[in-house]
Write an enzyme that holds these catalytic residues in place. Structure first.
Site, PDB file in Angstrom:
ATOM      1  N   ARG A 235      30.374 -61.248  -6.293  1.00 58.69           N
ATOM      2  CA  ARG A 235      29.692 -60.633  -5.149  1.00 58.69           C
ATOM      3  C   ARG A 235      28.599 -61.584  -4.684  1.00 58.69           C
ATOM      4  O   ARG A 235      27.860 -62.156  -5.494  1.00 58.69           O
ATOM      5  CB  ARG A 235      29.072 -59.276  -5.530  1.00 58.69           C
ATOM      6  N   ASP A 259      33.194 -68.072  -2.973  1.00 60.62           N
ATOM      7  CA  ASP A 259      34.208 -67.276  -2.278  1.00 60.62           C
ATOM      8  C   ASP A 259      33.621 -66.003  -1.700  1.00 60.62           C
ATOM      9  O   ASP A 259      34.278 -65.302  -0.938  1.00 60.62           O
ATOM     10  CB  ASP A 259      35.358 -66.919  -3.236  1.00 60.62           C
ATOM     11  N   GLU A 264      28.634 -60.855   4.565  1.00 59.91           N
ATOM     12  CA  GLU A 264      29.966 -61.358   4.877  1.00 59.91           C
ATOM     13  C   GLU A 264      30.382 -60.832   6.246  1.00 59.91           C
ATOM     14  O   GLU A 264      30.226 -59.642   6.507  1.00 59.91           O
ATOM     15  CB  GLU A 264      30.971 -60.919   3.820  1.00 59.91           C
ATOM     16  N   HIS A 283      36.371 -65.198   0.981  1.00 62.05           N
ATOM     17  CA  HIS A 283      36.644 -64.022   0.145  1.00 62.05           C
ATOM     18  C   HIS A 283      38.152 -63.871  -0.073  1.00 62.05           C
ATOM     19  O   HIS A 283      38.741 -62.825   0.162  1.00 62.05           O
ATOM     20  CB  HIS A 283      36.059 -62.752   0.772  1.00 62.05           C
TER      21      HIS A 283
END
Length: 322
Positions: A235, A259, A264, A283
């Site tokens: 996260r 990632d 986001e 992600h």
């Protein structure tokens, strides 16, 4: 004739809802989709009167849940639960489910891929050659991977899978978690301070909680080796982003491979993302055709079970059933 149940899918990371529709049709439930990028008010409108909610990344807040007084369950199409107000759902006796094991191989593979792309200068050389530069000496001299120590922050199923892969490359593996349990793997368990000091690579595999938010802050980066790499497939908010930017700019650490981000999607106009020692993927660690099929079918079956009064799997708030 209308279906017996209505299920809201707030968002998805795949082209359609056919897998979910097929599973839910078995219990006479129809799927309602919120439009892409729906805000809270739009989700409230679509949640009105539904019998269940399934969510990927959208925020299932208290107002969204309140809009569905007949809601019998909320299913997370994934692992983490920080986008669902689990506390309020529990107060309303609404069981919340997730799918904690659907993408373990994918995330572990992705973490190792990010590690190798950084340590072996793959991403750097790829960027250089795309710009017409063919120069072996332009990159920092790499070290042999088998001489390095992998440190794992979090040691659940995914962390254990990463440990297994790291050992296949000859790496020493250390890990830290809240319990100190190595789960029979023989992994050396250390405290957070030792993890920071001893690791050449730190890979994050912990949930986002009040205790872990911004765990990797300026103080943490100062304690890491200047040659170390940090990888995050968990996260985004586990890392304090401004502190990471400073650590990269000041060469307090050697690189970052990410990632996940907070927020986001991230602002890719930030010069940080152009840094030659930073790797970013959107992600994507969880994705494979197999993992998505498994995720979607299992989450839909969990909803179907609850709708017809059956016990289901992976209820994260069993007190809601008491």
């Amino acid at each position: 004739m209308s279906a017996k149940y209505r299920v809201l899918i707030t968002d998805r990371a795949w082209p359609d809802c056919e897998v979910e529709k097929q599973e839910l049709a078995r219990v006479d439930a129809e799927v309602i989709e919120a439009p892409p990028g729906a805000d809270e008010q739009t989700l409230i409108e679509h949640a009105t009167g539904v019998d269940a909610i399934a969510t990927c990344w959208a925020q299932v807040t208290r107002p969204v849940i309140e809009a569905a007084p007949d809601c019998k369950t909320i299913a997370r199409l994934g692992i983490g639960l920080d986008n669902i107000d689990v506390e309020y759902a529990t107060s309303q006796k609404i069981p919340v489910t997730n799918v904690p094991d659907y993408c373990i191989p994918e995330v572990a593979d992705h973490a190792i891929a990010l590690m190798l792309a950084s340590l072996r200068n793959v991403a750097y050389f790829h960027q250089q050659t795309k710009q017409g530069v063919y120069d072996l000496s332009a990159a920092p001299m790499p070290r042999r991977v088998s001489t390095l120590t992998m440190g794992l922050f979090g040691f659940g199923l995914t962390g254990q899978a990463v440990a297994e892969r790291a050992r296949a490359f000859g790496m020493q593996v250390i890990a830290t978690n809240s319990s100190g349990n190595d789960y029979g793997t023989g992994t050396k368990m250390v405290d957070f301070e030792e993890l920071l000091a001893e690791s050449d690579v730190i890979s994050i595999h912990a949930p986002l909680t009040e205790a872990t938010e911004h765990q990797f802050d300026a103080a943490a980066f100062e304690k890491m080796k200047s040659t170390s790499l940090i990888i995050n497939t968990s996260r985004g908010a586990l890392i304090e982003f401004d502190a990471l930017k400073s650590a990269i700019q000041n060469q307090s650490i050697a690189g970052a491979a990410l990632d996940v981000f907070d927020p986001e999607p991230p602002d890719l106009t930030d010069p940080f993302f152009q840094h030659e020692r930073v790797i970013a993927t959107p992600h994507a660690a969880f994705i494979s055709s197999e993992s998505l099929d498994e995720l979607r079918a299992q989450a839909a079956r969990q909803i179907a079970d609850v709708l017809v009064g059956k016990e289901t799997t992976n209820v994260v708030n069993p007190e809601a059933l008491a």
